[in-house]
Design a protein around this motif. Sequence first.
Motif, PDB file in Angstrom:
ATOM      1  N   PHE A 177       2.197 -47.402   5.355  1.00  0.00           N
ATOM      2  CA  PHE A 177       1.042 -47.390   6.189  1.00  0.00           C
ATOM      3  C   PHE A 177       1.928 -47.711   7.630  1.00  0.00           C
ATOM      4  O   PHE A 177       1.644 -47.609   8.947  1.00  0.00           O
ATOM      5  CB  PHE A 177       0.502 -49.076   6.592  1.00  0.00           C
TER       6      PHE A 177
ATOM      7  N   GLY B 265       0.746 -45.505   9.967  1.00  0.00           N
ATOM      8  CA  GLY B 265      -0.423 -46.572  11.238  1.00  0.00           C
ATOM      9  C   GLY B 265      -0.462 -46.301  12.384  1.00  0.00           C
ATOM     10  O   GLY B 265      -0.931 -46.169  13.711  1.00  0.00           O
TER      11      GLY B 265
ATOM     12  N   THR C 188       0.517 -53.833   6.452  1.00  0.00           N
ATOM     13  CA  THR C 188       0.507 -53.893   5.160  1.00  0.00           C
ATOM     14  C   THR C 188       1.257 -54.972   4.214  1.00  0.00           C
ATOM     15  O   THR C 188       0.991 -54.568   3.072  1.00  0.00           O
ATOM     16  CB  THR C 188       2.318 -53.285   6.112  1.00  0.00           C
TER      17      THR C 188
END
Length: 322
Positions: free
Chosen positions: A231, A235, A192
């Motif tokens: 993200f 993620g 990020t």
Amino acid sequence: MEIPFLDTILWPIKWVVELILVAWHYLWTFIGLDPAAGLTWVLSIVGLVLVVRAALIPIFVRQIKSQRKMLEVAPQLKKIQDKYKGKKDQFSREAMSRETMELYRRTGTNPLASCLPLLLQMPIFFSLFSVLNNAQKGLAGVGPLNAELGKQFGDATLFGVAPLHDTFIGAWNAGGPWQVMLIAGLMVVLMTASQFYTQLQIMAKNQSPEAKNSPMFKQQRILLYILPLVFVFSGVAFPLGVMFYWLTSNLWTMGQQFLVIRNMPTPGSEAAKAREARLAKKGKLEPTKGAPAIESIPEPPKTTQRQQPVNKNRAKKQGDKK
């Protein structure tokens, strides 16, 4: 869930991904690393990133050129937007869209060209995700990643406790191992931060004043804060192996953008002014190209010899002869 149509499209890319992974794995094993170690496979993923991103350099250069063209047509694009400002009827919207597309066609620009490198990486990313997903199930790949290597990849762990096929959510639901959650959380933060920093540098230093006043710049500012959230939320669901690929790719992008901003900045941007200042300080600033300087014509040397007076009739006869 397997999608046959998508698997058919990704089959050649998956084969190439497996080939690059196995080639790097063979190289690290030849050097002396443990073939079953997670570090060996992580370094193989890093090698995959280097090969993929190096192959995308020509496309990145094309992206830079496309962005330069967009800057050149920005004033004309603004004129079209000002022409139809406040007109919300269908006829005006269609006319504005038609003139805008004609401008893009005439100047050879494409506003979507900046998304091309990302779009080309997405199939590679999905292919890697599919390879890892099959590996964690002990399945063979479609190419060089055979059943033995696939199982070895799926069983590979970092520090002996963090499987590369595991995810933050999976470890959270299973109650551990905490090392997986720690590594995954740290990588999400790094992914990020690197994405946000890269985009921030582009917008803060490598944008011309005209671009900062355009509607596209406002959209980019919104994406600057939206993309990092992608993200954060996505993620945590990706395997560690995929996250290593994504993080390494982000670091490559950050370094690549740093070199571009420093050495090939957008004309008129703060980065361009900073580059000119650095070159001027070193005495390497090239003069601005323009009209060639007009050299002064040297005056003829003055003679000390006395000039004889010319008779008017004689001067007239000389003039008639000429």
